[in-house]
Design an enzyme around this catalytic site. Structure first.
Site, PDB file in Angstrom:
ATOM      1  N   ARG A  90       2.563 -11.484  -1.595  1.00  0.00           N
ATOM      2  CA  ARG A  90       2.661  -9.794  -2.172  1.00  0.00           C
ATOM      3  C   ARG A  90       3.589  -9.323  -1.354  1.00  0.00           C
ATOM      4  NH1 ARG A  90      -2.744  -6.166  -1.750  1.00  0.00           N
ATOM      5  NH2 ARG A  90      -2.664  -6.661   0.501  1.00  0.00           N
ATOM      6  N   ASP A 120      -6.919  -2.298   6.479  1.00  0.00           N
ATOM      7  CA  ASP A 120      -5.541  -2.261   6.377  1.00  0.00           C
ATOM      8  C   ASP A 120      -5.028  -1.116   6.013  1.00  0.00           C
ATOM      9  OD1 ASP A 120      -6.152  -2.173   3.664  1.00  0.00           O
ATOM     10  OD2 ASP A 120      -5.732  -4.191   3.252  1.00  0.00           O
TER      11      ASP A 120
END
Length: 538
Positions: free
Chosen positions: A168, A452
């Site tokens: 990603r 996150d």
């Protein structure tokens, strides 16, 4: 006198990182320069389109499916390319950054896929950007290992037991200031993609896999079209077969939820599936409707479960869309981090994870995410029970699902309301996460959850929204900037007392406190907290 010719190589201006010459080769820097010159201008135009669309949402307080692309949705004949063997069975995926410890742990975890993350689970220090690329190269060459502080060594299992990496890259909004072309920073997405693809595409093909990607924070099918054009160019540039790349798109913005079929259509020769990125999705919903009045005010983050009607509409539409077009539907994150000290906490949390994964498997998802290796067996059991020996359940077309445009944003269907405890939690999580991010850690265990950047974005955005709406909490206090500052000051003082003066001083707590209040309280709402935070990274 004519101007000097542009350099064929991207320029790197950063303190040297060990072994960076293995990543920043002339060939790789030439590839980055080509990517930048061909595609950054289009990236800029698409970011401007995002701003225009947000202005329209602010004016209308609504969203709808696109009339101009109705013919794509109505055409039942097209499908995405068949999944390659390495991505046929995706019943459990583990996520995490690309440091050496995580690389070994994720590949060995027993999950089918590892989301190797340069985005929300990674703080983009130069050391992390380059070191993550080295971790992946070393893993594919089987020369990676890790020894922890206790002296215990970890090495890779046999190749057939390893998870398949899906990388990603960073979102389109973030630049990489250490890499420039013609005096301009190269988008972080192109740096992460370009370095990984250049060094590993052929290496992965030799291993029976390929260059596979997760595409974050996509907001429209035009952004998917840009990625598809990048994939076509990259394959031609390196001489590998067109269609080798596979991309799974995270449906983690509210605007993308209205363009799922169009996104798959644009990427159809490279598409692998869609993922229900639940945390960023909530952030996007709050961000886009942050000033749209009381009907769009969300309650505490932990009160918004996947069984909420508007979240059910989103996930069920995703499954129907994917299976209609032959793509994988991947479920959301189980963010719980097991405690080594509290068995009762684990027992309750494991049951919640099990129920969540049972629901996803029952709804037709083909796999799901976890944040910790201990959760892999739980998620696998849920999908094993439904899939059996089948690699997926794309045969379940979910033609029973009918979702209207209004249902996707029916936030006012929730009975829960914001609470003062929710405000305190938002401050506590946001403060702790930002401080860790500034020290180079992008995935942080806080209160037994893996946090996150997405969850930190929810925290600060909810504070902003609650204040803008003048929410009255359950204890009778009204959400104001003054109240948020009081809560933040108490939290900072508690952290100082708990940590001790020396540990507190060695951290970046005051900077984190100040940045949290800035992005949560400024009238001029920052689109992403990582934009001002990036300027503070060493």
């Amino acid at each position: 006198m004519s101007a000097p010719a542009p350099s064929p190589l991207a320029t790197v201006d950063a303190p040297p990182v060990e072994r960076q010459e293995e990543v920043l080769t002339d060939g790789a820097l030439a590839f980055l320069a080509e990517l930048h010159r061909r595609f950054t201008g289009r990236r800029d135009e698409l970011l401007a389109r995002r701003a225009a669309r947000r202005a329209e949402i602010a004016r209308s307080s609504t969203l709808d499916f696109l009339p101009k692309t109705a013919h794509i949705r109505a055409d039942d004949s097209w499908r995405v390319a068949p999944a390659p063997p390495a991505l046929e069975d995706r019943r459990v995926e583990i996520t995490g950054p690309t440091d050496r410890k995580m690389t070994v742990g994720a590949l060995n975890s027993g999950a089918r896929v590892w989301l190797a993350d340069f985005e929300d689970a990674s703080s983009p220090t130069w050391e992390n950007v380059v070191g993550g690329q080295l971790s992946l190269i070393d893993a594919f060459e089987r020369r990676i290992d890790f020894t922890d502080a206790r002296g215990k060594s970890y090495a890779l299992r046999p190749a057939e037991e390893l998870a398949t990496p899906v990388v990603r890259p960073r979102g389109w909004h973030l630049d990489e200031r250490h890499v420039t072309v013609d005096g301009r920073p190269v988008p972080g997405a192109l740096v992460d993609f370009g370095l990984y693809f250049f060094h590993n595409a052929r290496r992965l093909l030799d291993l029976g896999k390929g260059p596979y990607f997760y595409l974050p924070k996509t907001e429209s099918h035009l952004e998917a079209r840009l990625w598809n054009d990048i994939f076509v160019f990259a394959q031609e540039y390196t001489g590998i077969p067109r269609g080798t790349v596979r991309a799974t798109v995270l449906i983690e913005t509210i605007t993308a939820a209205y363009e799922m079929e169009e996104i798959l259509y644009e990427l159809r020769e490279h598409a692998s599936g869609l993922n229900a990125g639940r945390w960023d999705y909530l952030f996007s919903l709050i961000k886009n409707f942050r000033d749209a009045g009381p009907k769009f005010v969300l309650p505490d983050r932990n009160a918004v479960t996947m069984t909420a009607p508007f979240m059910r509409a989103y996930t069920e539409l995703l499954v129907r869309t994917c299976h209609k077009r032959g793509a994988h539907a991947i479920g959301g994150m189980a963010a719980f981090i097991p405690s080594r000290k509290d068995a009762k906490v684990n027992e309750a949390a494991f049951e919640k994870v099990r129920a969540d994964k049972d629901r996803e498997a029952g709804d037709g998802f083909d796999g799901s995410w976890v944040a910790h290796p201990d959760l892999v067996p739980i998620a696998r059991a849920s999908f094993d029970a439904v899939l059996g020996d089948r690699p997926h359940q794309k045969h379940r077309l979910r033609e029973d699902v009918r979702v209207s445009a209004a249902e996707l944003i029916a936030v006012d269907s929730l009975e829960a309301k914001p609470t003062f405890e929710g405000l305190c939690n938002a401050v506590a999580v946001g403060l702790r996460y930002i401080e860790a991010w500034l020290r180079g850690r992008g995935a942080v265990a806080i209160f037994n959850l893996m946090e996150d950047a997405a969850t930190a974005e929810i925290s600060r955005s909810q504070i902003w929204q609650w204040i803008d709406a003048g929410v009255v909490f359950d204890n009778g206090e009204t959400a104001t900037a003054g109240l948020a500052r009081e809560v933040a000051a108490r939290e900072l003082a508690a952290i100082r007392e708990e940590a001790g003066e020396a540990a507190f001083a060695s951290g970046r707590w005051q900077e984190a406190h100040d940045l949290l209040l800035k992005v949560a309280l400024d009238e001029d709402y920052a689109e992403f907290l990582t934009l001002p935070a990036y300027a503070l990274l060493d």
